[in-house]
Design a protein around this motif. Structure first.
Motif, PDB file in Angstrom:
ATOM      1  N   MET A   1      50.670  26.777  38.311  1.00  0.00           N
ATOM      2  CA  MET A   1      51.412  28.041  38.343  1.00  0.00           C
ATOM      3  C   MET A   1      50.778  29.030  37.359  1.00  0.00           C
ATOM      4  O   MET A   1      50.433  28.654  36.233  1.00  0.00           O
ATOM      5  N   SER A   2      50.596  30.261  37.785  1.00  0.00           N
ATOM      6  CA  SER A   2      49.992  31.261  36.921  1.00  0.00           C
ATOM      7  C   SER A   2      50.969  31.685  35.828  1.00  0.00           C
ATOM      8  O   SER A   2      52.181  31.578  35.972  1.00  0.00           O
ATOM      9  N   ALA A   3      50.399  32.152  34.715  1.00  0.00           N
ATOM     10  CA  ALA A   3      51.238  32.589  33.597  1.00  0.00           C
ATOM     11  C   ALA A   3      52.043  33.822  33.995  1.00  0.00           C
ATOM     12  O   ALA A   3      51.600  34.644  34.794  1.00  0.00           O
ATOM     13  N   SER A   4      53.228  33.919  33.422  1.00  0.00           N
ATOM     14  CA  SER A   4      54.083  35.062  33.721  1.00  0.00           C
ATOM     15  C   SER A   4      53.480  36.337  33.157  1.00  0.00           C
ATOM     16  O   SER A   4      52.968  36.364  32.035  1.00  0.00           O
ATOM     17  N   ARG A   5      53.562  37.411  33.926  1.00  0.00           N
ATOM     18  CA  ARG A   5      53.103  38.732  33.474  1.00  0.00           C
ATOM     19  C   ARG A   5      54.248  39.508  32.824  1.00  0.00           C
ATOM     20  O   ARG A   5      54.029  40.576  32.269  1.00  0.00           O
ATOM     21  N   ILE A   6      55.459  38.981  32.925  1.00  0.00           N
ATOM     22  CA  ILE A   6      56.641  39.723  32.488  1.00  0.00           C
ATOM     23  C   ILE A   6      57.380  38.945  31.402  1.00  0.00           C
ATOM     24  O   ILE A   6      57.750  37.786  31.596  1.00  0.00           O
ATOM     25  N   THR A   7      57.607  39.590  30.274  1.00  0.00           N
ATOM     26  CA  THR A   7      58.514  39.072  29.253  1.00  0.00           C
ATOM     27  C   THR A   7      59.718  39.993  29.216  1.00  0.00           C
ATOM     28  O   THR A   7      59.580  41.215  29.102  1.00  0.00           O
ATOM     29  N   PHE A   8      60.877  39.401  29.321  1.00  0.00           N
ATOM     30  CA  PHE A   8      62.130  40.146  29.456  1.00  0.00           C
ATOM     31  C   PHE A   8      63.004  39.863  28.243  1.00  0.00           C
ATOM     32  O   PHE A   8      63.285  38.712  27.919  1.00  0.00           O
ATOM     33  N   TYR A   9      63.418  40.931  27.566  1.00  0.00           N
ATOM     34  CA  TYR A   9      64.274  40.818  26.386  1.00  0.00           C
ATOM     35  C   TYR A   9      65.711  41.137  26.797  1.00  0.00           C
ATOM     36  O   TYR A   9      65.984  42.196  27.359  1.00  0.00           O
ATOM     37  N   SER A  10      66.613  40.218  26.483  1.00  0.00           N
ATOM     38  CA  SER A  10      67.953  40.283  27.048  1.00  0.00           C
ATOM     39  C   SER A  10      68.997  39.793  26.050  1.00  0.00           C
ATOM     40  O   SER A  10      68.691  39.267  24.979  1.00  0.00           O
ATOM     41  N   ASN A  11      70.240  39.993  26.415  1.00  0.00           N
ATOM     42  CA  ASN A  11      71.400  39.397  25.762  1.00  0.00           C
ATOM     43  C   ASN A  11      72.425  39.187  26.871  1.00  0.00           C
ATOM     44  O   ASN A  11      72.613  40.086  27.704  1.00  0.00           O
ATOM     45  N   PRO A  12      73.091  38.034  26.932  1.00  0.00           N
ATOM     46  CA  PRO A  12      74.010  37.780  28.049  1.00  0.00           C
ATOM     47  C   PRO A  12      75.226  38.688  28.079  1.00  0.00           C
ATOM     48  O   PRO A  12      75.914  38.754  29.092  1.00  0.00           O
ATOM     49  N   GLN A  13      75.501  39.403  26.993  1.00  0.00           N
ATOM     50  CA  GLN A  13      76.621  40.343  26.970  1.00  0.00           C
ATOM     51  C   GLN A  13      76.077  41.762  26.824  1.00  0.00           C
ATOM     52  O   GLN A  13      76.334  42.448  25.851  1.00  0.00           O
ATOM     53  N   SER A  14      75.320  42.191  27.813  1.00  0.00           N
ATOM     54  CA  SER A  14      74.687  43.498  27.728  1.00  0.00           C
ATOM     55  C   SER A  14      74.329  44.018  29.115  1.00  0.00           C
ATOM     56  O   SER A  14      74.479  43.325  30.121  1.00  0.00           O
ATOM     57  N   ARG A  15      73.814  45.233  29.143  1.00  0.00           N
ATOM     58  CA  ARG A  15      73.352  45.835  30.386  1.00  0.00           C
ATOM     59  C   ARG A  15      72.096  45.154  30.920  1.00  0.00           C
ATOM     60  O   ARG A  15      71.646  45.479  32.025  1.00  0.00           O
ATOM     61  N   ALA A  16      71.548  44.255  30.163  1.00  0.00           N
ATOM     62  CA  ALA A  16      70.388  43.518  30.647  1.00  0.00           C
ATOM     63  C   ALA A  16      70.702  42.732  31.915  1.00  0.00           C
ATOM     64  O   ALA A  16      69.786  42.315  32.632  1.00  0.00           O
ATOM     65  N   ALA A  17      71.988  42.543  32.225  1.00  0.00           N
ATOM     66  CA  ALA A  17      72.362  41.880  33.478  1.00  0.00           C
ATOM     67  C   ALA A  17      71.742  42.587  34.676  1.00  0.00           C
ATOM     68  O   ALA A  17      71.381  41.950  35.674  1.00  0.00           O
ATOM     69  N   VAL A  18      71.611  43.902  34.595  1.00  0.00           N
ATOM     70  CA  VAL A  18      70.991  44.673  35.682  1.00  0.00           C
ATOM     71  C   VAL A  18      69.565  44.195  35.916  1.00  0.00           C
ATOM     72  O   VAL A  18      69.123  44.018  37.060  1.00  0.00           O
ATOM     73  N   ILE A  19      68.843  43.976  34.833  1.00  0.00           N
ATOM     74  CA  ILE A  19      67.436  43.601  34.952  1.00  0.00           C
ATOM     75  C   ILE A  19      67.278  42.140  35.341  1.00  0.00           C
ATOM     76  O   ILE A  19      66.329  41.772  36.034  1.00  0.00           O
ATOM     77  N   HIS A  20      68.220  41.289  34.918  1.00  0.00           N
ATOM     78  CA  HIS A  20      68.211  39.915  35.438  1.00  0.00           C
ATOM     79  C   HIS A  20      68.248  39.938  36.960  1.00  0.00           C
ATOM     80  O   HIS A  20      67.487  39.229  37.629  1.00  0.00           O
ATOM     81  N   TRP A  21      69.139  40.748  37.510  1.00  0.00           N
ATOM     82  CA  TRP A  21      69.250  40.845  38.969  1.00  0.00           C
ATOM     83  C   TRP A  21      67.966  41.424  39.559  1.00  0.00           C
ATOM     84  O   TRP A  21      67.435  40.900  40.556  1.00  0.00           O
ATOM     85  N   MET A  22      67.435  42.489  38.968  1.00  0.00           N
ATOM     86  CA  MET A  22      66.211  43.100  39.476  1.00  0.00           C
ATOM     87  C   MET A  22      65.068  42.093  39.493  1.00  0.00           C
ATOM     88  O   MET A  22      64.301  42.007  40.471  1.00  0.00           O
ATOM     89  N   LEU A  23      64.947  41.312  38.451  1.00  0.00           N
ATOM     90  CA  LEU A  23      63.874  40.322  38.394  1.00  0.00           C
ATOM     91  C   LEU A  23      64.056  39.226  39.437  1.00  0.00           C
ATOM     92  O   LEU A  23      63.071  38.724  40.008  1.00  0.00           O
ATOM     93  N   GLU A  24      65.291  38.858  39.701  1.00  0.00           N
ATOM     94  CA  GLU A  24      65.535  37.864  40.750  1.00  0.00           C
ATOM     95  C   GLU A  24      65.218  38.440  42.130  1.00  0.00           C
ATOM     96  O   GLU A  24      64.705  37.729  43.006  1.00  0.00           O
ATOM     97  N   GLU A  25      65.513  39.709  42.354  1.00  0.00           N
ATOM     98  CA  GLU A  25      65.122  40.353  43.610  1.00  0.00           C
ATOM     99  C   GLU A  25      63.602  40.401  43.729  1.00  0.00           C
ATOM    100  O   GLU A  25      63.042  40.227  44.815  1.00  0.00           O
ATOM    101  N   LEU A  26      62.933  40.626  42.613  1.00  0.00           N
ATOM    102  CA  LEU A  26      61.474  40.720  42.609  1.00  0.00           C
ATOM    103  C   LEU A  26      60.832  39.385  42.983  1.00  0.00           C
ATOM    104  O   LEU A  26      59.828  39.344  43.705  1.00  0.00           O
ATOM    105  N   GLY A  27      61.402  38.302  42.467  1.00  0.00           N
ATOM    106  CA  GLY A  27      60.889  36.982  42.817  1.00  0.00           C
ATOM    107  C   GLY A  27      59.581  36.607  42.155  1.00  0.00           C
ATOM    108  O   GLY A  27      58.890  35.695  42.625  1.00  0.00           O
ATOM    109  N   GLU A  28      59.220  37.294  41.070  1.00  0.00           N
ATOM    110  CA  GLU A  28      58.016  36.966  40.317  1.00  0.00           C
ATOM    111  C   GLU A  28      58.409  36.175  39.065  1.00  0.00           C
ATOM    112  O   GLU A  28      59.504  36.353  38.535  1.00  0.00           O
ATOM    113  N   PRO A  29      57.514  35.324  38.566  1.00  0.00           N
ATOM    114  CA  PRO A  29      57.858  34.573  37.348  1.00  0.00           C
ATOM    115  C   PRO A  29      58.031  35.504  36.154  1.00  0.00           C
ATOM    116  O   PRO A  29      57.326  36.511  36.028  1.00  0.00           O
TER     117      PRO A  29
END
Length: 210
Positions: free
Chosen positions: A1-29
């Motif tokens: 598996m190739s190394a991830s190109r994306i590092t995502f900074y998050s907190n489970p109690q934050s607006r980062a939930a939007v980006i969790h969803w976006m990344l899952e839609e993207l389907g990239e590591p």
């Protein structure tokens, strides 16, 4: 598996939930780094990434992107094969940008002022980007009523951002649960990527409370 190109900074109690969803839609590591508010988010290391000391933020091939709407638009453009944005020459491209930034600008401002209990004198509404809350909500209702998704029949990153905003604001009573909003949220929450992201957030929340 190739190394991830994306590092995502998050907190489970934050607006980062939007980006969790976006990344899952993207389907990239991607690699997720969870940060707490008063500790890791305020360290010199993280402030070098986002001087605001907030999440979400991403690092993609060395490029830092913050702000939820910007992250959604950036990722959609970086991976055009995922069809999460209308083509540049598509008639829907204008609507795509329009509603992304409508939700990030006028809608958020209007809802925030309402939540803070800040009344707007009728003769001062022209000074505000959103005008009035009532007009803003009516326009949003019309936008999600005419087609399956915000830009037509193609699901896009704009739906991730707008849909997240509507769901969140209704959940906390900041937005009237009109039938059109409820139907739109029902559609987005049925998406497998949304459901995966919700599961990720639940697990992260449980782990943070241990």
């Amino acid at each position: 598996m190739s190394a991830s190109r994306i590092t995502f900074y998050s907190n489970p109690q934050s607006r980062a939930a939007v980006i969790h969803w976006m990344l899952e839609e993207l389907g990239e590591p991607y690699d997720t780094v969870y940060l707490n508010y008063q500790g890791a988010m305020k360290t010199p290391e993280y402030l070098a990434i986002n001087p605001m000391g907030k999440v979400p933020a991403i690092m993609h091939d060395g490029q830092v992107v913050t702000e939820g709407a910007a992250i959604c638009a950036f990722l959609a453009d970086q991976y055009p094969q995922k069809n999460l944005a209308p083509a540049i020459d598509s008639p829907s491209r204008g609507a795509y940008y329009r509603w992304l930034f409508f939700a990030a600008g006028p809608l958020e401002e209007a809802i925030t002022m309402k939540s803070l209990g800040m009344p707007i004198p009728a003769d001062k509404s022209a000074m505000l980007g959103f005008g009035t809350l009532e007009r803003t909500v009516d326009v949003l209702e019309q936008a999600v009523s005419s087609t399956t998704w915000i830009c037509g029949e193609q699901f896009t990153a704009a739906d991730v951002y707008v849909g997240s905003a509507i769901r969140f604001y209704m959940q906390f009573g900041a937005l009237e649960p009109r039938p059109a909003f409820k139907a739109y949220v029902d559609r987005i929450t049925q998406r497998p990527a949304y459901q995966r992201s919700a599961k990720i957030m639940e697990q992260a929340m449980a782990k943070s409370q241990q």
